[in-house]
Each structure stands twice: as structure tokens, then as C-alpha cells.
Design a protein around this motif. Structure first.
Motif, PDB file in Angstrom:
ATOM      1  N   ASN A  80       0.832  -1.215   0.000  1.00 22.44           N
ATOM      2  CA  ASN A  80       0.000   0.000   0.000  1.00 22.44           C
ATOM      3  C   ASN A  80       0.862   1.259   0.000  1.00 22.44           C
ATOM      4  O   ASN A  80       0.524   2.256  -0.665  1.00 22.44           O
ATOM      5  N   ALA A  81       1.970   1.238   0.732  1.00 25.85           N
ATOM      6  CA  ALA A  81       2.866   2.397   0.755  1.00 25.85           C
ATOM      7  C   ALA A  81       3.486   2.628  -0.623  1.00 25.85           C
ATOM      8  O   ALA A  81       3.592   3.775  -1.078  1.00 25.85           O
ATOM      9  N   GLY A  91      12.169   6.815   1.468  1.00 29.00           N
ATOM     10  CA  GLY A  91      12.150   7.539   2.732  1.00 29.00           C
ATOM     11  C   GLY A  91      10.782   7.547   3.390  1.00 29.00           C
ATOM     12  O   GLY A  91      10.676   7.528   4.619  1.00 29.00           O
ATOM     13  N   THR A  92       9.719   7.571   2.589  1.00 32.66           N
ATOM     14  CA  THR A  92       8.361   7.546   3.133  1.00 32.66           C
ATOM     15  C   THR A  92       7.889   6.121   3.374  1.00 32.66           C
ATOM     16  O   THR A  92       7.213   5.842   4.368  1.00 32.66           O
ATOM     17  N   ILE A  93       8.246   5.213   2.480  1.00 33.06           N
ATOM     18  CA  ILE A  93       7.761   3.830   2.568  1.00 33.06           C
ATOM     19  C   ILE A  93       8.251   3.149   3.843  1.00 33.06           C
ATOM     20  O   ILE A  93       7.497   2.434   4.501  1.00 33.06           O
ATOM     21  N   LYS A  94       9.499   3.380   4.201  1.00 33.93           N
ATOM     22  CA  LYS A  94      10.060   2.654   5.344  1.00 33.93           C
ATOM     23  C   LYS A  94       9.462   3.071   6.680  1.00 33.93           C
ATOM     24  O   LYS A  94       9.723   2.424   7.689  1.00 33.93           O
ATOM     25  N   PRO A 101      10.890  -1.969  12.183  1.00 33.19           N
ATOM     26  CA  PRO A 101      11.767  -0.790  12.210  1.00 33.19           C
ATOM     27  C   PRO A 101      12.114  -0.332  10.799  1.00 33.19           C
ATOM     28  O   PRO A 101      12.124  -1.140   9.854  1.00 33.19           O
ATOM     29  N   PRO A 102      12.399   0.950  10.602  1.00 32.63           N
ATOM     30  CA  PRO A 102      12.728   1.456   9.255  1.00 32.63           C
ATOM     31  C   PRO A 102      13.908   0.734   8.608  1.00 32.63           C
ATOM     32  O   PRO A 102      13.912   0.538   7.380  1.00 32.63           O
ATOM     33  N   GLU A 103      14.897   0.329   9.400  1.00 37.77           N
ATOM     34  CA  GLU A 103      16.056  -0.374   8.831  1.00 37.77           C
ATOM     35  C   GLU A 103      15.644  -1.722   8.241  1.00 37.77           C
ATOM     36  O   GLU A 103      16.124  -2.116   7.170  1.00 37.77           O
ATOM     37  N   GLU A 104      14.740  -2.413   8.915  1.00 35.92           N
ATOM     38  CA  GLU A 104      14.266  -3.712   8.420  1.00 35.92           C
ATOM     39  C   GLU A 104      13.430  -3.530   7.160  1.00 35.92           C
ATOM     40  O   GLU A 104      13.511  -4.327   6.211  1.00 35.92           O
ATOM     41  N   VAL A 105      12.613  -2.483   7.122  1.00 37.46           N
ATOM     42  CA  VAL A 105      11.803  -2.202   5.934  1.00 37.46           C
ATOM     43  C   VAL A 105      12.697  -1.843   4.751  1.00 37.46           C
ATOM     44  O   VAL A 105      12.440  -2.243   3.613  1.00 37.46           O
ATOM     45  N   GLU A 106      13.761  -1.099   5.020  1.00 37.73           N
ATOM     46  CA  GLU A 106      14.701  -0.749   3.943  1.00 37.73           C
ATOM     47  C   GLU A 106      15.383  -2.002   3.393  1.00 37.73           C
ATOM     48  O   GLU A 106      15.577  -2.138   2.176  1.00 37.73           O
ATOM     49  N   TYR A 108      14.099  -5.002   3.419  1.00 35.58           N
ATOM     50  CA  TYR A 108      13.052  -5.696   2.662  1.00 35.58           C
ATOM     51  C   TYR A 108      12.819  -5.012   1.316  1.00 35.58           C
ATOM     52  O   TYR A 108      12.576  -5.687   0.300  1.00 35.58           O
ATOM     53  N   TYR A 109      12.901  -3.692   1.298  1.00 35.95           N
ATOM     54  CA  TYR A 109      12.703  -2.918   0.057  1.00 35.95           C
ATOM     55  C   TYR A 109      13.723  -3.330  -1.005  1.00 35.95           C
ATOM     56  O   TYR A 109      13.366  -3.557  -2.166  1.00 35.95           O
ATOM     57  N   HIS A 110      14.991  -3.413  -0.619  1.00 33.36           N
ATOM     58  CA  HIS A 110      16.031  -3.772  -1.581  1.00 33.36           C
ATOM     59  C   HIS A 110      15.942  -5.232  -2.010  1.00 33.36           C
ATOM     60  O   HIS A 110      16.466  -5.592  -3.076  1.00 33.36           O
ATOM     61  N   THR A 111      15.285  -6.069  -1.206  1.00 33.37           N
ATOM     62  CA  THR A 111      15.043  -7.452  -1.615  1.00 33.37           C
ATOM     63  C   THR A 111      13.811  -7.551  -2.519  1.00 33.37           C
ATOM     64  O   THR A 111      13.788  -8.349  -3.461  1.00 33.37           O
ATOM     65  N   PHE A 112      12.805  -6.746  -2.239  1.00 28.32           N
ATOM     66  CA  PHE A 112      11.546  -6.765  -3.007  1.00 28.32           C
ATOM     67  C   PHE A 112      11.752  -6.240  -4.420  1.00 28.32           C
ATOM     68  O   PHE A 112      11.227  -6.806  -5.384  1.00 28.32           O
ATOM     69  N   TRP A 113      12.503  -5.155  -4.554  1.00 27.81           N
ATOM     70  CA  TRP A 113      12.773  -4.549  -5.853  1.00 27.81           C
ATOM     71  C   TRP A 113      14.205  -4.872  -6.294  1.00 27.81           C
ATOM     72  O   TRP A 113      15.086  -4.976  -5.466  1.00 27.81           O
ATOM     73  N   PRO A 114      14.447  -5.038  -7.596  1.00 27.39           N
ATOM     74  CA  PRO A 114      13.478  -4.877  -8.688  1.00 27.39           C
ATOM     75  C   PRO A 114      12.750  -6.165  -9.085  1.00 27.39           C
ATOM     76  O   PRO A 114      11.717  -6.106  -9.750  1.00 27.39           O
TER      77      PRO A 114
END
Length: 290
Positions: A80-81, A91-94, A101-106, A108-114
Motif C-alpha cells: 500500500n505504501a 524515505g516515506t515507505i520505510k 523498524p525502518p532499517e528492516e523495511v529498507e 526488505y525494500y532492496h530485496t523486493f525490488w526490482p
């Protein structure tokens, strides 16, 4: 005597048959034991083997690299984010995933994309939702740019802004809205953003110029959104016409400059010829004097 002999022969045959049956039973038992031995061999061969120390260590490392603490709700928050803010706004998504925590979301972000999302079961549905949200964001950004272009052409937009109403009438089809009210709505869409109807409604009710205007002050958010949508279409049409006029003017200027340069070249050529003719005459006169 004959009957006794026959009876003795029959009894002997029965004993032979019983012996055969017993022998068959023994063979069946032996065959069953052999099959049972074969089954035991198969069952012992398919038993799971224990991991070696190296394999166990590799397994622990792979589990540590995963996201075992993530739940389905965390995934939904992340998707959704990405849809609401765009996949590039890390910066907003995490900060939008609950209980992570924002570090864990970041991470996950680099694993999710691309391409990491392709490993998920609902990959098509997830990427479709994100792309749909990004298209909506692109449309909102285009609307903002159109309003900014329109406002930038007027020094005092609340007094001088004009719209291309149909049939050259100032408020044709406006359902009671005046040109002054439309100018105010366009200006507030630019200031507050298209879609922020509650904020626009608040700005109307607190504006000094509408303190006695009950019509505009009594409009609800649905009515304001419908009117603003029509005004936005008029703004885009006006911007398109303005761009076409500017292109035509540039084309005329280029034509005039090219024609003027040709005339200048012709005039300079004629002046050069005159100078050459004048110099030839003067030289001829000097020779005649000599």
C-alpha cells in the motif's frame, strides 16, 4: 475286504493332500518373511538423513537472511505504501509498515525490488496494485502542472484569470457558480492541491470575499469536486490552446527572420556592387588625369 482296501487308499490320499497343504503353508510363510525383509530394507533406506555441521550452518545463515518476523499485514502495508507514494519514495515507505523498524523495511525494500517480488505467490496482483497507484500519482502530478502553468500566466489570478467557457459565455453550464467563484476554486486547487476538498471548503468559508455569499459557502465537498473537475478540464484546454498559439507565433517569427536575413544579404550584395562600381570609376578618372 474290497471295501476296506478302498477306504484305506482314500485315507492315504487324504494324508498326502494334508502334507501338500502344510508344505504350501510353510512356503508361503517363508515367502512372506522374505517380502517383509525386503520392505524393511526399503523403509530403512528412505529414512531422512541428519544435516552435517556445514549444511546446518548454511541453513541457519539462509534463515537469518530471510524475513521470518514479517506477517501478511506487514506485506500489505508495504504494498500500500508503494502504491500510495510510488516505489521510488523509500524515505516515506520505510515509515509506513507497522511493527517493523525502518532499517528492516529498507532491507526488505532492496530485496523486493526490482525482481524479488516475482517469488511471491500473488506477484501479478501485487505489481498490478502498485502500478495502478503510480498511474494515479502521475495523473495527479499532471493536474498540478496544468494548474501551475495556468496560474503562472497571471500576475493577479484572483482578479484576471479567465477560462474558455463554452459558447463564449462566462458561466455557461456552471450550475450557479460565478466567474469569481471559479477563479477562487482554480486558485485554491493550485494552492492546496487537487482532491483536498475539505481544505478547499474550509478556505471558502473563511474567505472575506464570500462572507455574505451563502451559495458558495453552502456547497458540500461532492459538489465542489464535481465543479473543480470541470474547471480542471477547462484549464487543460486553455493551456493546450495557449501552447498552439505560442508555436504559431514562433513559426511566424522564424519565417520573418529568415525573410529579413535574405533581404539583408541582398542589400549587402547590392551595396558591395555599388562600392566596386564606384571604386572602378574613381580609378578610371585618376588614369585619365594622368
Amino acid at each position: 475286504k474290497n471295501e476296506d482296501a478302498v477306504n484305506q487308499d482314500a485315507a492315504a490320499d487324504d494324508d498326502d493332500e494334508d502334507d501338500d497343504i502344510e508344505d504350501d503353508g510353510v512356503e508361503e510363510e517363508e515367502g512372506g518373511e522374505e517380502k517383509a525383509g525386503e520392505d524393511d530394507g526399503k523403509s530403512t533406506s528412505t529414512k531422512p538423513k541428519f544435516l552435517t555441521d556445514e549444511e546446518q550452518k548454511e541453513k541457519d545463515e539462509l534463515e537469518a537472511e530471510g524475513f521470518r518476523s514479517w506477517t501478511k499485514q506487514n506485506l500489505n502495508d508495504f504494498v500500500n505504501a508503494c502504491a500510495n507514494y510510488g516505489r521510488d519514495h523509500l524515505g516515506t515507505i520505510k515509515n509506513e509498515v507497522a511493527d517493523q523498524p525502518p532499517e528492516e523495511v529498507e532491507r526488505y525494500y532492496h530485496t523486493f525490488w526490482p525482481h524479488g517480488y516475482l517469488q511471491l505467490k500473488d506477484a501479478k496482483r501485487i505489481i498490478s496494485k502498485i502500478e495502478k497507484g503510480e498511474k494515479k500519482l502521475a495523473s495527479i502530478e499532471a493536474d498540478r502542472e496544468a494548474l501551475a502553468v495556468k496560474i503562472s500566466r497571471h500576475k493577479r489570478p484572483l482578479q484576471t484569470l479567465s477560462l474558455p467557457y463554452p459558447n463564449n459565455t462566462s458561466t455557461k453550464g456552471s450550475k450557479g457558480f460565478s466567474a469569481e467563484e471559479d477563479r477562487f476554486l482554480v486558485y485554491q486547487m493550485h494552492q492546496l492541491g487537487y482532491g483536498n476538498w475539505e481544505q478547499i471548503q474550509y478556505a471558502i468559508r473563511n474567505s472575506w470575499q464570500f462572507r455574505f455569499n451563502w451559495f458558495i459557502k453552502s456547497r458540500n465537498t461532492k459538489e465542489l469536486s464535481q465543479r473543480c473537475k470541470k474547471l480542471l478540464d477547462l484549464v487543460k484546454e486553455d493551456n493546450r490552446k495557449f501552447e498552439e498559439q505560442q508555436k504559431k507565433k514562433k513559426g511566424k517569427k522564424r519565417g520573418s527572420t529568415s525573410g529579413g536575413s535574405k533581404k539583408k544579404k541582398a542589400a549587402s550584395g547590392a551595396a558591395g556592387k555599388r562600392k566596386r562600381g564606384g571604386s572602378a570609376r574613381s580609378s578610371g578618372r585618376k588614369k585619365s588625369r594622368k
